[in-house]
Each structure stands twice: as C-alpha cells, then as structure tokens.
Design an enzyme around this catalytic site. Structure first.
Site, PDB file in Angstrom:
ATOM      1  N   HIS A   1     102.527 -83.031  42.337  1.00  9.78           N
ATOM      2  CA  HIS A   1     102.986 -81.634  42.322  1.00  9.78           C
ATOM      3  C   HIS A   1     103.332 -81.125  40.924  1.00  9.78           C
ATOM      4  O   HIS A   1     103.716 -79.976  40.761  1.00  9.78           O
ATOM      5  CB  HIS A   1     104.192 -81.453  43.246  1.00  9.78           C
ATOM      6  CG  HIS A   1     105.453 -82.045  42.698  1.00  9.78           C
ATOM      7  ND1 HIS A   1     105.699 -83.382  42.715  1.00  9.78           N
ATOM      8  CD2 HIS A   1     106.509 -81.470  42.087  1.00  9.78           C
ATOM      9  CE1 HIS A   1     106.860 -83.620  42.148  1.00  9.78           C
ATOM     10  NE2 HIS A   1     107.378 -82.480  41.751  1.00  9.78           N
TER      11      HIS A   1
HETATM   12  C1  UD1 Z   1     110.764 -78.306  41.943  1.00  4.99           C
HETATM   13  C2  UD1 Z   1     111.409 -79.000  40.761  1.00  4.99           C
HETATM   14  C3  UD1 Z   1     110.792 -80.365  40.536  1.00  4.99           C
HETATM   15  C4  UD1 Z   1     110.802 -81.183  41.805  1.00  4.99           C
HETATM   16  C5  UD1 Z   1     110.107 -80.399  42.893  1.00  4.99           C
HETATM   17  C6  UD1 Z   1     110.086 -81.181  44.185  1.00  4.99           C
HETATM   18  C7  UD1 Z   1     112.123 -77.457  38.980  1.00  4.99           C
HETATM   19  C8  UD1 Z   1     111.840 -76.989  37.597  1.00  4.99           C
HETATM   20  N1  UD1 Z   1     111.204 -78.263  39.529  1.00  4.99           N
HETATM   21  O1  UD1 Z   1     109.419 -78.025  41.568  1.00  4.99           O
HETATM   22  O2  UD1 Z   1     111.539 -81.060  39.556  1.00  4.99           O
HETATM   23  O3  UD1 Z   1     110.162 -82.397  41.581  1.00  4.99           O
HETATM   24  O4  UD1 Z   1     110.821 -79.180  43.064  1.00  4.99           O
HETATM   25  O5  UD1 Z   1     109.578 -80.518  45.241  1.00  4.99           O
HETATM   26  O6  UD1 Z   1     113.160 -77.146  39.512  1.00  4.99           O
HETATM   27  N2  UD1 Z   1     107.348 -73.109  47.479  1.00  4.99           N
HETATM   28  C9  UD1 Z   1     107.181 -72.912  48.823  1.00  4.99           C
HETATM   29  N3  UD1 Z   1     108.202 -73.231  49.648  1.00  4.99           N
HETATM   30  C10 UD1 Z   1     109.367 -73.740  49.199  1.00  4.99           C
HETATM   31  C11 UD1 Z   1     109.537 -73.918  47.823  1.00  4.99           C
HETATM   32  C12 UD1 Z   1     108.512 -73.614  46.975  1.00  4.99           C
HETATM   33  O7  UD1 Z   1     106.129 -72.470  49.272  1.00  4.99           O
HETATM   34  O8  UD1 Z   1     110.269 -74.024  50.013  1.00  4.99           O
HETATM   35  C13 UD1 Z   1     106.229 -72.802  46.561  1.00  4.99           C
HETATM   36  C14 UD1 Z   1     106.331 -71.440  45.930  1.00  4.99           C
HETATM   37  O9  UD1 Z   1     105.073 -70.896  45.881  1.00  4.99           O
HETATM   38  C15 UD1 Z   1     106.819 -71.743  44.520  1.00  4.99           C
HETATM   39  C16 UD1 Z   1     106.219 -73.123  44.256  1.00  4.99           C
HETATM   40  O10 UD1 Z   1     106.198 -73.754  45.543  1.00  4.99           O
HETATM   41  O11 UD1 Z   1     106.418 -70.789  43.603  1.00  4.99           O
HETATM   42  C17 UD1 Z   1     107.007 -73.949  43.290  1.00  4.99           C
HETATM   43  O12 UD1 Z   1     108.385 -74.049  43.678  1.00  4.99           O
HETATM   44  P1  UD1 Z   1     109.524 -74.216  42.551  1.00  4.99           P
HETATM   45  O13 UD1 Z   1     110.843 -74.310  43.181  1.00  4.99           O
HETATM   46  O14 UD1 Z   1     109.337 -73.195  41.489  1.00  4.99           O
HETATM   47  O15 UD1 Z   1     109.196 -75.586  41.825  1.00  4.99           O
HETATM   48  P2  UD1 Z   1     108.568 -76.941  42.395  1.00  4.99           P
HETATM   49  O16 UD1 Z   1     107.184 -77.064  41.901  1.00  4.99           O
HETATM   50  O17 UD1 Z   1     108.806 -77.076  43.860  1.00  4.99           O
END
Ligand code: UD1
Length: 363
Positions: A211
């Site tokens: 991821h």
């Molecule tokens: C975050 C953490 C990372 C961790 C990861 C585990 C940061 C900088 N990164 O990254 O360290 O390893 O979580 O999962 O905090 N999204 C959904 N549903 C959700 C959450 C996110 O669809 O419940 C999608 C959204 O499109 C979002 C993308 O995932 O834009 C990324 O989510 P985000 O919280 O920005 O960072 P992660 O890549 O999940």
C-alpha cells in the site's frame, strides 16, 4: 498523570491502542487513584473494514469522540485533524496526550496537544527509516521533536533518541503493544472463508500486502511487482488483501493474475490467521514485519529501508527493495522454504501495555 487522551486514527493504530485501554482498566481495579481516559478517533480511516471491525474484534470500547476527518491530501488531513482536536482539547483539557505510531493523526494531535501545553507521550517513539520520501518518516520526526515521554520498542530507538539529545529519564523501553495484541489473540484467530474456497492448506500459500504510494500509486511499478510475483511462485498461491489505495490502481490496471487470490481488507483475526499459516509474507508494511517476526514466518519487505531493523537482525525479515532483479532470488528462496530462522526481539512479550500504564500512573 491521571487524565489522558488516547489518539487513534488509522488501521495500524488500533491494535496498538487496544492493549493500552485494557491495561488502564486492569490498573484501575487496584489503583488508589484512577486513570481516566478519552479515546479519540480522528476518522482518518473510516471504512468498516479499516476501522470499526478492529474495535469489535479487539474489544476496544467505542471512541468517546470521532473527529470524522476522512480522506484528503496530507495537508488537508493534518489541518482538519488539528482544528477538530483543538476544539476537543479546549473543551476538556487532558494532562497527557498519548499518540501511537507514525500516521498523520499521530503527528497532527501531538502538535495540537503541545501547543495547548498538554504533555505528549509517544508509543513507538524513536524509530527511523532514514527515508524522508515516506510521509511516515516526517510524522515520526515531527512527533518525536515535541514528545515529552517516549515509550520505545527497541534499543535502536533508544539510541536514536539519545543521539537526538533526549534525556534518559524521558525514554522508557517497554516493548511493543502491537505484539500484546498479537499474543493476546492467538487463541481467537478466525479462518477466512477464502482458505477453504481455494483449498489452501498450511504453508501452501503466501500472504502479500502492498500500500506504500511508491509501490502502488504508479501503474507501471504496481504492474511490474505483481507480474514478477505472480510468475515466480511455482505451485503456491498468494493471498493479497488489498488496501483501498492499492485497489484503485489495480482496477485501472485491468489485469488478471492467476496465482493471486485478491480480496478486500481483512479483519484482524482473519489476517493473523493467514500470516500464521502462510509459507511466507511479502509486504511493504512495517507492522506486518513485526508480526511475522514474532510468529516465526519468513518475511520479504518490498522497500529499500526499514524503521524496524530488529525485524531483520533478530527476526525473519529481509529488506529486498522493489527492483525485480533483487526480488527474484529471494522469492525463490522463500518458495523453496530455505529461509533464515529468527528470534524474538527483547520485551516483545505481550506485557508492554501494563508497563506503559504503570509508568503513566507515576508520571
Ligand atoms: C495510512 C498511513 C500508513 C499506514 C496505512 C495503513 C499516513 C501518512 N499513512 O496510509 O502509515 O500504513 O494507513 O492502512 O497516515 N481510504 C478508504 N477508506 C478508508 C481509508 C482510506 O477508501 O477507510 C482510501 C482513500 O481513498 C484515501 C486513501 O485510501 O485517500 C489513503 O488513505 P490515507 O489515510 O490517506 O493513507 P493510507 O494510504 O491509508
């Protein structure tokens, strides 16, 4: 400190805070002065499978407050968390703000607390990958620079903090609360339906998670990685539970890989079941390298660095990078069952949260 805020925002936070909440309840049974806490969910992760399911399976009480920030750029998320947590602190000021790990929520809440003159404690403080391309590394640097009390997972973290000039009395080497969750739930694991559906016997499959933006945000890098793995696992299958970020890019790829069993994010008890029964793990996560180490399962990290070097020096992890030429020989070793044996890092014994809460009670 007797009045604390516990912050959790994203999936890898939940298994780290669960044991602390339970340890507070145990502490209060015999303490003369109770520790009261507010559990604050920032809402950074909000899908049921990325959040609520973890609370249910790990018996974590419902958060007192959910800041509901949702997705956005790093700056948008940080700003929204800060504005909303500031209100919560102004409405009811704690003595201590306890943050965990390295996600955006960790850093954002630490900054707010510090400016409101609330002491900050950081569980998993002091670890560093040295790779500032990862947002987590910046989050670690910022959080640690304003942390008052560090709860560390390793001697390397202690040394990093010492080198940064943090006084010894502020650093407490306690072990790993993520491993508290792991060891505390080993007898409750749940077999995912896909195991029987795909006739997966023990050690006949690998588990993969990817991821990191560097691996999954570019279509070509993702395609290359999936191709090399799919084409070189022999008669083994690869279970690949996809993070939403990865799924987005995978859908655009429009490819089919016959050795990959693709599924959505898994619940905690199902995911640990898979790791425990796998021949090996391929990942770009940090936490999973710790879990594989403790379970003694071979682990390949598709990154160029790690902030958890003890998973390599003591545990079962190898840093392989993302270059297909480097991945192939190690993948072959993994499939052949020809991997190093590992040990368990110091104090990763399932009792870390009790140590932390005892220390908080005395601060
Ligand atoms: C975050 C953490 C990372 C961790 C990861 C585990 C940061 C900088 N990164 O990254 O360290 O390893 O979580 O999962 O905090 N999204 C959904 N549903 C959700 C959450 C996110 O669809 O419940 C999608 C959204 O499109 C979002 C993308 O995932 O834009 C990324 O989510 P985000 O919280 O920005 O960072 P992660 O890549 O999940």
């Amino acid at each position: 400190m007797k009045k604390i805020d516990i912050i959790a925002g994203a999936r890898p936070n939940f298994m780290k805070i669960g044991p602390v909440v339970h340890a507070i309840h145990r502490y209060n049974e015999s303490a003369t002065e109770q520790i009261t806490y507010r559990l604050i969910h920032t809402g950074q992760h909000y899908d049921k499978k990325m959040s609520e399911d973890f609370f249910e399976q790990l018996n974590i009480p419902k958060p007192h407050i959910n800041l509901g920030v949702g997705s956005g750029t790093q700056a948008t998320q940080t700003a929204n968390i800060m504005m909303r947590y500031e209100e919560a602190v102004k409405a009811d000021k704690p003595e201590l703000c306890l943050v965990v790990g390295d996600v955006t929520s960790t850093m954002a809440c630490a900054i707010v607390a510090k400016k409101e003159r609330v002491k900050v404690a950081h569980i998993e403080g002091g670890i560093r990958s040295g790779d500032e391309n990862m947002p987590e590394e910046i989050n670690r640097m910022v959080t640690d620079s304003i942390t008052d009390f560090f709860f560390t997972t390793s001697n390397v973290a202690n040394e990093n903090l010492e080198a940064l000039g943090h006084a010894e009395g502020k650093v407490f080497f306690v072990g790993n609360t993520m491993i508290d969750s792991l060891l505390g739930n080993l007898n409750r694991l749940q077999k995912p339906a896909l195991v029987d559906e795909n006739k997966l016997s023990e050690k006949s499959f690998l588990v993969m998670t990817l991821h990191r933006p560097s691996n999954v945000d570019g279509m070509e890098s993702l395609r290359q990685l999936l191709e090399i793995i799919n084409d070189n696992v022999g008669d083994k299958k690869v279970v690949f539970p996809m993070h939403p970020r990865t799924k987005k890019m995978y859908d655009q790829l429009g490819m089919n890989y016959d050795n990959l069993i693709i599924t959505g994010p898994m619940s905690y008890l199902e995911f640990i079941y898979l790791i425990k029964n796998a021949l090996g793990v391929i990942t770009d996560s940090g936490g999973i390298t710790e879990e594989a180490t403790v379970l003694g399962i071979p682990c390949m990290t598709l990154r160029n660095s790690t902030e958890r070097p003890e998973t390599v020096t003591v545990g079962t992890n190898e840093i392989v990078g993302t270059n297909p030429e480097n991945i192939l020989p190690l993948l072959k070793k993994l499939i052949a069952g020809n991997w190093k044996k590992g040990g368990i890092p110091e104090l990763w014994d399932g009792k870390t949260a009790d140590r932390i809460v005892k220390i908080i009670g005395k601060l």
